[in-house]
Design a protein around this motif. Structure first.
Motif, short mmCIF file in Angstrom:
data_model
loop_
_atom_site.label_atom_id
_atom_site.label_comp_id
_atom_site.label_asym_id
_atom_site.label_seq_id
_atom_site.Cartn_x
_atom_site.Cartn_y
_atom_site.Cartn_z
N LYS A 35 27.51 1.56 10.17
CA LYS A 35 26.42 2.12 10.99
C LYS A 35 25.10 1.40 10.70
CE LYS A 35 26.92 6.22 9.26
NZ LYS A 35 27.95 5.85 8.26
N SER A 36 24.82 1.21 9.41
CA SER A 36 23.57 0.52 9.07
C SER A 36 23.63 -0.95 9.45
CB SER A 36 23.28 0.65 7.57
OG SER A 36 23.00 1.99 7.25
N ASN A 37 24.83 -1.53 9.45
CA ASN A 37 24.93 -2.93 9.87
C ASN A 37 24.56 -3.08 11.35
OD1 ASN A 37 25.75 -3.61 7.31
ND2 ASN A 37 27.93 -3.63 7.78
N LEU A 303 16.13 5.50 13.93
CA LEU A 303 16.04 6.26 12.69
C LEU A 303 17.38 6.19 11.97
CD1 LEU A 303 14.47 9.57 14.15
CD2 LEU A 303 13.21 7.67 13.11
N ASN A 304 17.36 5.74 10.72
CA ASN A 304 18.61 5.69 9.95
C ASN A 304 18.66 6.89 9.01
OD1 ASN A 304 21.01 4.90 8.80
ND2 ASN A 304 20.31 2.83 8.26
N GLU A 305 19.60 7.77 9.25
CA GLU A 305 19.78 9.00 8.47
C GLU A 305 18.49 9.81 8.32
OE1 GLU A 305 22.12 8.64 4.93
OE2 GLU A 305 23.29 6.99 5.74
N PRO A 306 17.90 10.25 9.42
CA PRO A 306 16.65 11.00 9.33
C PRO A 306 16.84 12.36 8.65
CG PRO A 306 17.50 11.08 11.58
CD PRO A 306 18.35 10.09 10.82
MG LIG Z 1 24.06 3.33 6.20
#
Ligand SMILES: [Mg+2]
Ligand SMILES: Nc1ncnc2c1ncn2[C@@H]1O[C@H](COP(=O)(O)OP(=O)(O)OP(=O)(O)O)[C@@H](O)[C@H]1O
Length: 378
Positions: A35-37, A303-306
């Protein structure tokens, strides 16, 4: 502006993935599925536009770390390839930009041995008929469509660490390049605000009108002051804070040299709680509020893991803010919270995309190779 689709190849766990994007995009999935990639791949497109792509890849461990390390066939041009398709509604133009980065060939003095090298780029536009190439770069050579509509050689050569899109954008003669660059440059990415005692969110900041929140949140007090004292309308912000903090009110004094803010809770109506007195979750929620409701709305907010360090009770107010922001910005959210995903789905009607791994590579459940969802998303 709308980011219509993205494509990534050979970037970490992104072996080869193309996906269509909607106004609101929710990504949910287990740890380590990529997901972060995906989020990062989009950030790298922005880095290309800003001329910092090689630096950004070097800073995350270099090509050896960033290149897909799973099984692969012998490929001549084994490179990271990124592509986006961006619709500019105002001009009714679709831009397509592709950039490729790889390693230095064994004998070459044009760059440093280990630095990521920008190998190829292309920008094309489409106005309904077939696409027209505006810029093409191969190695150091750049071809660009000039004023007379012909492809011409750009007099300057690009270094391997530079992107042509940034070089031409700086040159100022190419309105299409400039327009594309400005849109992508406006995207905003927020991944985890610091909440420790020395966090930038807990400190007053210089009083400079701030239409947008900085990535680290360091101008949060100025963003609030701009909303309260420049725009003067804070209905949505007040509503979000009241609903997240049991009727609390934001207090923002007229800034002097510094901008400051505090919270007033119904249990202590006479006391203004200073940022350093607020809890980690409270500070983080305020950071998200400033990101989503700033004076000016970025074309895209990611937003990453808000939800991290937020109690489940805070998720509906967070989803409200996301839905409000989605009226003027495209939204990209990575989350582990099913509750946040369904709260956003309820408000925006977007089904979450489930990110999975297939043979080590990142994929979206139910997505065809073309990037279209099987169930007809949205
Ligand atoms: Mg991640
Ligand atoms: N060069 C590479 N080639 C292949 N896979 C890689 C490469 N670099 C990293 N990965 C894989 O990418 C995964 C990490 O991806 P990412 O950080 O996007 O996960 P995530 O879905 O955001 O997880 P989390 O929810 O824990 O944040 C790791 O499992 C790692 O094995």
């Amino acid at each position: 502006m709308q980011l219509r689709s993205m494509f990534a190849e050979n970037y970490r766990s992104l072996r080869k993935i193309r996906m269509d994007l909607a106004g609101v995009n929710l990504f949910i999935g287990e740890n380590g599925v990529g997901k972060s990639n995906l989020y990062r791949a989009l950030q790298l497109v922005q880095a290309a536009v800003r001329g910092t792509l090689a630096y950004e890849i070097a800073a995350e461990g270099g090509m050896a770390s960033a290149l897909w390390s799973g099984p692969r066939r012998e490929e001549k041009n084994f490179r990271i390839k990124l592509e986006v398709e961006v619709l500019d509604e105002e001009r009714a133009v679709t831009f397509r930009y592709r950039v490729e980065a790889g390693l230095r060939p064994p004998i070459d003095a044009a760059g440093f041995a280990f630095e990521p090298q920008v190998k190829a780029e292309e920008l094309s536009i489409e106005t309904g008929s077939r696409p027209v190439t505006m810029m093409r770069r191969a190695g150091p050579g750049i071809m660009v469509r000039g004023e007379r509509g012909r492809m011409e050689e750009y007099p300057e050569k690009a270094m391997t660490s530079e992107t042509a899109i940034a070089l031409l954008g700086d040159a100022g003669h190419y309105p299409e390049v400039g327009a594309f660059r400005r849109m992508v440059d406006g995207w905003r990415f927020f991944h985890g605000f610091r909440t420790d005692r020395d966090s930038p969110l807990r400190r007053p900041c210089l009083a400079v009108t701030s239409p947008l929140l900085d990535q680290d949140g360091s101008n949060m007090a100025a963003v609030f002051a701009t909303l309260v004292h420049t725009r003067g309308v804070t209905v949505e912000l007040d509503r979000a804070i009241a609903s997240a903090f049991g009727g609390a009110k934001l207090s923002v004094p007229e800034p002097g040299e510094y901008a400051e803010f505090g919270l007033v809770f119904p249990d202590f109506p006479r006391r203004v709680f200073q940022p350093r007195e607020l809890s980690d979750g409270q500070i983080r929620f305020l950071g998200l509020a400033a990101a989503l409701m700033s004076y000016r709305q970025p074309p895209l907010i990611a937003l990453n893991e808000p939800e991290s360090s937020l109690h489940p009770d805070m998720l509906p107010p967070l989803a409200d803010m996301i839905a409000e922001a989605a009226r003027s910005s495209q939204i990209w959210i990575v989350t582990h919270s099913e509750q946040l995903a369904s709260a956003v789905e309820e408000r925006c009607g977007t089904r979450p995309k489930r990110v999975i791994r297939q043979d080590g590579a990142t994929w979206i459940e139910g997505m065809r190779l073309t990037g279209v969802m099987d169930d007809g998303d949205d």
